[in-house]
Design an enzyme around this catalytic site. Sequence first.
Site, short mmCIF file in Angstrom:
data_model
loop_
_atom_site.label_atom_id
_atom_site.label_comp_id
_atom_site.label_asym_id
_atom_site.label_seq_id
_atom_site.Cartn_x
_atom_site.Cartn_y
_atom_site.Cartn_z
N HIS A 316 -0.94 12.97 -7.46
CA HIS A 316 0.05 14.01 -7.73
C HIS A 316 1.00 14.17 -6.54
CE1 HIS A 316 2.07 17.42 -9.17
NE2 HIS A 316 1.09 18.31 -9.28
N HIS A 355 6.89 6.69 -14.14
CA HIS A 355 6.47 8.09 -14.19
C HIS A 355 5.67 8.32 -15.45
CE1 HIS A 355 6.72 12.51 -14.19
NE2 HIS A 355 7.02 12.42 -12.91
N ASP A 411 10.10 10.22 -5.93
CA ASP A 411 9.31 10.00 -4.72
C ASP A 411 9.79 8.80 -3.91
OD1 ASP A 411 7.34 12.10 -5.21
OD2 ASP A 411 6.71 10.85 -6.89
#
Length: 499
Positions: A316, A355, A411
């Site tokens: 996460h 994702h 990210d």
Amino acid sequence: MGKETPKVKQAHDNSLVVIDNRTGKQYSVPITHNSIPATFFKSIRAPAGPDDRPEDETERGLRVADRGFLNTAVIESAITYIDGERGILRYRGYPIEQLAEKSTFLECAYLLIYGALPTRSQLSHFEREVLLHGVMHTDATKFFGSFRYDAHPMAMLTSAFAYLGSYYEEANPSLQGQNLFTKCAKGDPEALLNMDKQIYRLIGKATTLAAMAYRVRQGRELVVPPTGMNYTESFLYQLDHLSPTDSFSASFSASPSPSPYKPHPVLARALDILFILHADHEMNASSTTVLQTGSSLPDPYSAVAAGCASLYGPLHGGANEAVIRMLVAIGSPDNVPAFLAAVKRREKVLSGFGHRVYKTSDPRSFIIRKIADEVFAVTGPDPLLDTAMALHDAALKDDYFVSRRLAPNVDFWSGLIYRAMGNIRTLIPMDFFPVLFVVPRVVGWVAHWRQLMLSPEGVKIWRPRQIYVGPSERSYVPFDEREAVQGPGKEPSTVIHSG
């Protein structure tokens, strides 16, 4: 898995027809918002078959199995909408692209929590309350001082949120009554005021607690939040401030000469946008954890601490840290082809691509790429940037990754930005990256928690079902009659003890 059966006469209503081939019975399931109630299936019952075990509870109705919540809606929410197929993210109906360009983090916080964009006076009031609640009790210095010098900052922050709840008896339903916050659903003004006060505290103190965790690691004295700065400026100040006479080098300052330290406006705005992008993301693991915990009606600090613990996990909150470690391991642009070949052979992991929700591109990745350019213009390029660009371009041109819909996500760039921000004065360690994820996500957590407390139907404790596959009933066996069950994972390991 299910399969289609021959078409039957169409009823043209919002329902689903289910035929139980075990009994021949037909059921009509209502469809609302393109969903069906899982509890309906409890009414579909059948006599136990020859392959059924008593533990299958066949005669008590069907259960719905969904490992990992791949297609289970646990709540009706009006907060965040994601369309993973089209790459859409909206807060309360507003596209994330518009909010990142025109809004601020605290304005988005107001939007997520209260459901509408604030007027100038409403926003001014909200900002003032949040910033005024950023100061911690002096005892917090002793609390953070009790951690080892090398304690992980997420361990400190998770503990700190739970510790924070010990200060505020008025926020604890275990002490004040279990309807302390659920009374808000009936418009109780005192309950709403109490709820808002906890929201101000959680958002305001999130930056202070995060900065404390950082400064303990650096061996620095803790800093009181400054006045006259916005949310992200205050956070950067608390991270970097060295002394009352600290000056910010002119090379990184907006002014031509050294002056009392104030974070560079480009960096403060970049962090503000990053906070907007990370503020909420619908029913992710940590938000679900906050709601699961909140459903038993503890104080909101305990629920946020649980969310923090969930985000701590590498699946996460640790993804941007994994990107940096991956780029460091690759070493240079020349090594990118060999690395991607190893990924295809499943010998390496490609971090920062793909994702769970987005099946095309992550809409936040385009925004964050622009931010990266603005930050690097101030800080200078990160040594890893050339490797990152080479990996980015090569993966997007490779049919292997394109066919698997593995596009860069938020990210991929955020870790590089955090590194660059830290390189100006003090390096931000990689294990602090999840903390920079938690601070803005506190807003999403309290928005979902507040929505749960305001539910007109009341709050039911979340209690999922399971499918039991263990042994059926068996009798206790005396020691002398037992056969040893041995092997890896089947008996306790032997630990080597040191002094």
